[in-house]
Design a protein around this motif. Structure first.
Motif, PDB file in Angstrom:
ATOM      1  N   SER A   1      41.895  57.228  31.626  1.00 22.44           N
ATOM      2  CA  SER A   1      40.490  57.451  32.013  1.00 22.44           C
ATOM      3  C   SER A   1      39.713  56.158  32.171  1.00 22.44           C
ATOM      4  O   SER A   1      38.498  56.179  32.339  1.00 22.44           O
ATOM      5  CB  SER A   1      39.791  58.339  30.971  1.00 22.44           C
ATOM      6  OG  SER A   1      40.433  59.597  30.893  1.00 22.44           O
ATOM      7  N   GLN A   2      40.411  55.005  32.104  1.00 26.98           N
ATOM      8  CA  GLN A   2      39.711  53.716  32.207  1.00 26.98           C
ATOM      9  C   GLN A   2      38.960  53.588  33.529  1.00 26.98           C
ATOM     10  O   GLN A   2      37.882  52.992  33.578  1.00 26.98           O
ATOM     11  CB  GLN A   2      40.714  52.562  32.067  1.00 26.98           C
ATOM     12  CG  GLN A   2      41.139  52.315  30.641  1.00 26.98           C
ATOM     13  CD  GLN A   2      41.950  51.043  30.473  1.00 26.98           C
ATOM     14  OE1 GLN A   2      42.427  50.743  29.394  1.00 26.98           O
ATOM     15  NE2 GLN A   2      42.106  50.273  31.542  1.00 26.98           N
ATOM     16  N   HIS A   3      39.531  54.134  34.600  1.00 23.47           N
ATOM     17  CA  HIS A   3      38.883  53.996  35.902  1.00 23.47           C
ATOM     18  C   HIS A   3      37.506  54.657  35.910  1.00 23.47           C
ATOM     19  O   HIS A   3      36.598  54.244  36.620  1.00 23.47           O
ATOM     20  CB  HIS A   3      39.766  54.590  36.998  1.00 23.47           C
ATOM     21  CG  HIS A   3      39.918  56.077  36.919  1.00 23.47           C
ATOM     22  ND1 HIS A   3      40.715  56.701  35.970  1.00 23.47           N
ATOM     23  CD2 HIS A   3      39.350  57.074  37.632  1.00 23.47           C
ATOM     24  CE1 HIS A   3      40.648  58.009  36.141  1.00 23.47           C
ATOM     25  NE2 HIS A   3      39.820  58.260  37.143  1.00 23.47           N
TER      26      HIS A   3
ATOM     27  N   ALA B   1      43.212  45.276  31.904  1.00 25.85           N
ATOM     28  CA  ALA B   1      42.985  44.758  30.549  1.00 25.85           C
ATOM     29  C   ALA B   1      41.521  44.377  30.357  1.00 25.85           C
ATOM     30  O   ALA B   1      40.960  44.540  29.259  1.00 25.85           O
ATOM     31  CB  ALA B   1      43.883  43.547  30.296  1.00 25.85           C
ATOM     32  N   PHE B   2      40.895  43.872  31.436  1.00 23.23           N
ATOM     33  CA  PHE B   2      39.483  43.517  31.344  1.00 23.23           C
ATOM     34  C   PHE B   2      38.627  44.773  31.126  1.00 23.23           C
ATOM     35  O   PHE B   2      37.683  44.767  30.336  1.00 23.23           O
ATOM     36  CB  PHE B   2      39.044  42.795  32.618  1.00 23.23           C
ATOM     37  CG  PHE B   2      37.613  42.341  32.589  1.00 23.23           C
ATOM     38  CD1 PHE B   2      37.261  41.138  31.979  1.00 23.23           C
ATOM     39  CD2 PHE B   2      36.608  43.126  33.149  1.00 23.23           C
ATOM     40  CE1 PHE B   2      35.930  40.728  31.934  1.00 23.23           C
ATOM     41  CE2 PHE B   2      35.283  42.720  33.106  1.00 23.23           C
ATOM     42  CZ  PHE B   2      34.943  41.514  32.501  1.00 23.23           C
ATOM     43  N   VAL B   3      38.979  45.858  31.858  1.00 27.26           N
ATOM     44  CA  VAL B   3      38.251  47.113  31.655  1.00 27.26           C
ATOM     45  C   VAL B   3      38.416  47.583  30.224  1.00 27.26           C
ATOM     46  O   VAL B   3      37.471  48.056  29.590  1.00 27.26           O
ATOM     47  CB  VAL B   3      38.759  48.177  32.651  1.00 27.26           C
ATOM     48  CG1 VAL B   3      38.062  49.520  32.396  1.00 27.26           C
ATOM     49  CG2 VAL B   3      38.524  47.723  34.087  1.00 27.26           C
ATOM     50  N   ARG B   4      39.648  47.397  29.727  1.00 26.93           N
ATOM     51  CA  ARG B   4      39.879  47.809  28.327  1.00 26.93           C
ATOM     52  C   ARG B   4      39.010  46.989  27.375  1.00 26.93           C
ATOM     53  O   ARG B   4      38.475  47.515  26.401  1.00 26.93           O
ATOM     54  CB  ARG B   4      41.355  47.625  27.988  1.00 26.93           C
ATOM     55  CG  ARG B   4      41.788  48.395  26.745  1.00 26.93           C
ATOM     56  CD  ARG B   4      41.764  49.871  27.052  1.00 26.93           C
ATOM     57  NE  ARG B   4      41.749  50.684  25.847  1.00 26.93           N
ATOM     58  CZ  ARG B   4      41.523  51.985  25.847  1.00 26.93           C
ATOM     59  NH1 ARG B   4      41.274  52.606  26.993  1.00 26.93           N
ATOM     60  NH2 ARG B   4      41.519  52.656  24.736  1.00 26.93           N
TER      61      ARG B   4
ATOM     62  N   ASP C   1      34.526  40.266  43.414  1.00 21.03           N
ATOM     63  CA  ASP C   1      34.274  41.656  43.847  1.00 21.03           C
ATOM     64  C   ASP C   1      34.604  42.539  42.649  1.00 21.03           C
ATOM     65  O   ASP C   1      35.779  42.695  42.279  1.00 21.03           O
ATOM     66  CB  ASP C   1      35.167  41.987  45.039  1.00 21.03           C
ATOM     67  CG  ASP C   1      34.952  43.412  45.538  1.00 21.03           C
ATOM     68  OD1 ASP C   1      34.526  44.270  44.736  1.00 21.03           O
ATOM     69  OD2 ASP C   1      35.222  43.666  46.720  1.00 21.03           O
ATOM     70  N   LEU C   2      33.568  43.121  42.044  1.00 18.06           N
ATOM     71  CA  LEU C   2      33.776  43.817  40.769  1.00 18.06           C
ATOM     72  C   LEU C   2      34.746  44.988  40.898  1.00 18.06           C
ATOM     73  O   LEU C   2      35.600  45.213  40.031  1.00 18.06           O
ATOM     74  CB  LEU C   2      32.428  44.309  40.229  1.00 18.06           C
ATOM     75  CG  LEU C   2      31.452  43.210  39.798  1.00 18.06           C
ATOM     76  CD1 LEU C   2      30.160  43.844  39.284  1.00 18.06           C
ATOM     77  CD2 LEU C   2      32.060  42.317  38.733  1.00 18.06           C
ATOM     78  N   LYS C   3      34.613  45.744  41.989  1.00 18.19           N
ATOM     79  CA  LYS C   3      35.477  46.927  42.144  1.00 18.19           C
ATOM     80  C   LYS C   3      36.937  46.506  42.195  1.00 18.19           C
ATOM     81  O   LYS C   3      37.796  47.096  41.532  1.00 18.19           O
ATOM     82  CB  LYS C   3      35.078  47.686  43.406  1.00 18.19           C
ATOM     83  CG  LYS C   3      35.845  48.975  43.602  1.00 18.19           C
ATOM     84  CD  LYS C   3      35.312  49.735  44.811  1.00 18.19           C
ATOM     85  CE  LYS C   3      36.052  51.068  44.965  1.00 18.19           C
ATOM     86  NZ  LYS C   3      35.541  51.819  46.143  1.00 18.19           N
ATOM     87  N   ARG C   4      37.205  45.475  43.000  1.00 16.55           N
ATOM     88  CA  ARG C   4      38.594  45.020  43.118  1.00 16.55           C
ATOM     89  C   ARG C   4      39.050  44.383  41.808  1.00 16.55           C
ATOM     90  O   ARG C   4      40.191  44.572  41.388  1.00 16.55           O
ATOM     91  CB  ARG C   4      38.688  44.016  44.266  1.00 16.55           C
ATOM     92  CG  ARG C   4      40.076  43.393  44.415  1.00 16.55           C
ATOM     93  CD  ARG C   4      40.163  42.536  45.638  1.00 16.55           C
ATOM     94  NE  ARG C   4      39.968  43.318  46.845  1.00 16.55           N
ATOM     95  CZ  ARG C   4      39.945  42.787  48.071  1.00 16.55           C
ATOM     96  NH1 ARG C   4      40.074  41.489  48.211  1.00 16.55           N
ATOM     97  NH2 ARG C   4      39.784  43.544  49.125  1.00 16.55           N
ATOM     98  N   TYR C   5      38.156  43.633  41.164  1.00 23.39           N
ATOM     99  CA  TYR C   5      38.544  42.952  39.910  1.00 23.39           C
ATOM    100  C   TYR C   5      38.898  43.970  38.840  1.00 23.39           C
ATOM    101  O   TYR C   5      39.887  43.818  38.127  1.00 23.39           O
ATOM    102  CB  TYR C   5      37.392  42.056  39.434  1.00 23.39           C
ATOM    103  CG  TYR C   5      37.799  41.164  38.285  1.00 23.39           C
ATOM    104  CD1 TYR C   5      38.407  39.922  38.551  1.00 23.39           C
ATOM    105  CD2 TYR C   5      37.607  41.552  36.970  1.00 23.39           C
ATOM    106  CE1 TYR C   5      38.804  39.092  37.500  1.00 23.39           C
ATOM    107  CE2 TYR C   5      37.998  40.737  35.921  1.00 23.39           C
ATOM    108  CZ  TYR C   5      38.586  39.508  36.193  1.00 23.39           C
ATOM    109  OH  TYR C   5      38.984  38.704  35.142  1.00 23.39           O
ATOM    110  N   PHE C   6      38.068  45.051  38.761  1.00 21.36           N
ATOM    111  CA  PHE C   6      38.358  46.072  37.757  1.00 21.36           C
ATOM    112  C   PHE C   6      39.712  46.731  38.051  1.00 21.36           C
ATOM    113  O   PHE C   6      40.481  47.043  37.133  1.00 21.36           O
ATOM    114  CB  PHE C   6      37.267  47.140  37.745  1.00 21.36           C
ATOM    115  CG  PHE C   6      35.949  46.651  37.202  1.00 21.36           C
ATOM    116  CD1 PHE C   6      35.874  45.468  36.488  1.00 21.36           C
ATOM    117  CD2 PHE C   6      34.770  47.379  37.422  1.00 21.36           C
ATOM    118  CE1 PHE C   6      34.650  45.022  35.980  1.00 21.36           C
ATOM    119  CE2 PHE C   6      33.560  46.937  36.920  1.00 21.36           C
ATOM    120  CZ  PHE C   6      33.497  45.750  36.213  1.00 21.36           C
ATOM    121  N   ALA C   7      39.985  46.974  39.355  1.00 23.44           N
ATOM    122  CA  ALA C   7      41.244  47.626  39.719  1.00 23.44           C
ATOM    123  C   ALA C   7      42.439  46.723  39.421  1.00 23.44           C
ATOM    124  O   ALA C   7      43.501  47.209  39.001  1.00 23.44           O
ATOM    125  CB  ALA C   7      41.214  48.009  41.196  1.00 23.44           C
TER     126      ALA C   7
END
Length: 668
Positions: free
Chosen positions: A205-207, A163-166, A153-159
């Motif tokens: 601002s990563q979110h 570090a992955f978002v970074r 689930d991308l939304k949950r994974y990003f949350a």
């Protein structure tokens, strides 16, 4: 052309063989299709004349062919008149020129359209005051696809994995930016910024980055929000961030984002919010009753009436009786503070919300004047008025209304109400005390004049007695002289009237009635007082000089009170001249200007000592033994109550001069 012509017809593209001077020698089927001319019509004719080849193309083409092959686009006209663009290749063979051609009109139109679109895009990209970024997120696409293949689930994974978002931000490459971007986030070097997106994206601002990726995956056309970004040197500021996802760009792994610097707007908004909070605190907690009034509807009506030429609003109210009720009810209370609720004895502030007319039920006349002030363009209106509270009490308030600047603007006016009930009651009590003092002063002055008044009244009474005794003697005669009796009776009646006048004036001066406001002539007031004082003037051997201006306009006032002013000043003058060689009292009236008349009472006494001048009109200040010290204070109160001023000075030729002014009666 025989066999050679048949062979040329097998070629799919146009083939034309012409001489070096341009005469067509061969013309295949494809040429007929391309140009619309049959080979019989074309062969033997100059090719450039036949096809209307543009002149600017001919010279370079023929010049180049002298040295070797040539190729390029030429614009020619078909047999049906249509212009076409032909990609031409020419080579020289055995003295002739072999030319092949392909219609590239459609291709060139597409290319031209693409070039114009690209030019417009470039202009927008560079010229707009918005920071534009073209990004390559191909590596990000691969990272996201792996997650999707693994069923995340991308939304949950990003949350759960910042570090992955970074890493996604770090993997995003900047392909191009416009000049505005260099100015906003760079240091003047565009090439320096064509690298990773990471330096510009602070952790907080990563979110936003993650949400924009989710929006792109969800197929949304764009994503926009407010966030914070960093310049390349680490300065953070507020921006409006927009990411656009055109399908053709997404297919190529490209992304376009726009950034608008809103730090100044955000700062101004923050300042405005701070100011608004401060205003709210002041509004609700000031110890002054305040209500906000919405006059938007009435403002629009007033604007139309102005446009229709209505200048006199009060006259319009009189001519349209129902209009005031409409106007008053169209004004609505939209907010009230706690003190306002207390002033009106309301349960809470909300009970005041609604039509304002119910709050002004006791002072409709003043509200009419307030509307007239608003209509005339005044910025505020202030007046004392009465209100009826919700539990039926009547209170005196000071009403101050602040109006919006323009009739038709949607603006909220502010009105303040200060409870002055205690002050009004105190003023009423003070006025009552002043009236008591004034009456006491009159009685005191009458006491001083009792002897001379009694002497003055005794004269007509003695004359009446003498005339009566004489009349009886004449009646006792055998033949009464009726003519003489008529004369005696006339003198008796006259003396009786004179005595009655003296008694009436004494009663008038001693009366303690309510002040009356009526138009009256100041000269007549002076003459009444001088008649009243005549016995005392004679007793003290005072010469009275009246210099009364003719045609003096009326004033509005209470005759008895103004008589008291003149009497007080005249009696004071007589007392001041007791030890003087000259006893001259001068009373003068004149117009000071068209709105003010003036009266002066001057004596020939010793004048006023300089140290007494500042206290002269203070209550209980006196320089006379046995004096009450309230006469001049009463004079000042009376004059000021009539809208005038009183002052004293020493006359240039000696003696004191008391001068007071009164406003002229305007007839309103």
């Amino acid at each position: 052309m025989g066999t050679a012509g048949d062979l040329l017809d097998l070629v799919q593209e146009s083939v034309i063989i012409r001489s070096s001077d341009g005469i067509v020698r061969a013309w295949n089927k494809a040429s007929e299709a391309l140009y619309g001319w049959a080979h019989g019509d074309a062969e033997g004719r100059p090719i450039h004349d036949l096809l209307k080849t543009r002149r600017e193309t001919i010279a370079p083409m023929e010049a180049a062919l002298r040295d070797g092959p040539w190729e390029g686009d030429v614009v020619r006209r078909r047999a049906d008149g249509v212009l076409i663009t032909v990609q031409v290749k020419c080579v020289r063979r055995e003295g002739d020129i072999v030319e092949t051609g392909i219609d590239v009109s459609a291709q060139r139109r597409i290319e031209d359209a693409l070039n114009r679109a690209e030019h417009r895009y470039y202009n927008v990209f560079q010229a707009m005051a918005v920071s534009f970024w073209e990004l390559d997120f191909t590596p990000v696409g691969a990272m996201v696809q792996r997650l999707m293949r693994d069923g995340h689930d991308l939304k949950r994974y990003f949350a759960d994995n910042p570090a992955f978002v970074r890493d996604m931000i770090r993997a995003t490459r900047v392909i191009d930016i416009n000049d505005q971007s260099v100015q906003l986030l760079g240091r003047g070097d565009k090439e320096e910024m064509l690298a990773s997106l990471e330096p510009y994206w602070p952790p907080e601002s990563q979110h936003v980055y993650a949400e924009s990726v989710l929006a792109a995956i969800a197929g949304k056309p764009h994503y926009a929000t407010e966030t914070r970004l960093s310049s390349i040197d680490g300065r953070e500021f507020d921006v409006w961030f927009t990411a656009c996802f055109p399908p053709e760009m997404l297919a190529r792994g490209k992304l376009l984002i726009g950034i608008i610097d809103i730090s100044a707007d955000k700062k101004a908004k923050t300042a405005l919010e701070t100011s608004e909070r401060r205003y709210r605190r002041l509004f609700h907690f000031l110890p002054v009753a305040m209500v906000q009034l919405d006059r938007t509807e009435l403002g629009g009506v007033f604007a139309k009436m102005k446009a229709d030429g209505v200048d006199d609003l009060l006259g319009y109210f009189d001519a349209h009786p129902g209009f005031y009720d409409y106007a008053a009810n169209s004004i609505r209370v939209v907010e009230a503070n706690r003190r306002a609720a207390e002033l009106f004895s309301a349960k809470d502030e909300a009970e005041l919300i609604g039509p304002a007319a119910r709050l002004w039920s006791e002072s409709g006349g003043l509200i009419r004047q307030s509307m007239a002030a608003r209509y005339s363009g005044a910025s505020r209106f202030e007046s004392e008025m009465k209100i009826r509270t919700f539990d039926g009490q009547i209170r005196d308030v000071l009403y101050v209304a602040f109006f919006p600047e323009a009739f038709d603007e949607k603006a909220i006016g502010l009105s303040c109400l200060v409870d002055i009930s205690d002050r009004v009651q105190a003023q009423a009590m003070l006025a009552k005390v002043q009236a008591e003092f004034a009456h006491a002063a009159r009685v005191s002055m009458l006491g001083e004049l009792t002897a001379s008044i009694a002497h003055e009244v005794n004269q007509p009474l003695g004359a009446i007695l003498t005339n009566g005794e004489a009349a009886l003697r004449w009646l006792s005669r055998p033949e009464p002289d009726l003519t003489e009796l008529r004369a005696l009776s006339t003198r008796t009646v006259s003396d009786a009237h004179r005595a009655a006048d003296i008694i009436r004036r004494i009663r008038s001066m001693a009366t303690r009635g309510q002040p009356e406001q009526e138009p009256l002539g100041l000269n007549g007031v002076v003459e009444d007082v001088m008649l009243f004082l005549q016995p005392e003037l004679r007793r003290q051997n005072v010469e009275a000089i009246l210099q009364l201006a003719a045609d003096l306009p009326d004033v509005v006032g209470d005759r008895v009170q103004l008589q008291q002013v003149f009497a007080n000043l005249a009696v004071n003058a007589m007392h001041a001249m007791t030890d003087s060689e000259r006893h001259r009292l001068t009373i003068r009236t004149f117009s000071k200007d068209e709105r003010t008349i003036c009266a002066e009472v001057t004596d020939t006494g010793p004048g006023i000592a300089a140290e007494h001048m500042p206290q002269l009109f203070q209550s209980f200040f006196t320089t006379k033994g046995g004096g009450m010290g309230i006469g001049l204070a009463i004079c000042q109160s009376i004059v000021e109550a009539h809208g005038g001023r009183i002052e004293a000075e020493n006359a240039a030729n000696g003696g004191a001069c008391f001068r007071f002014t009164l406003p002229v009666h305007t007839g309103v």
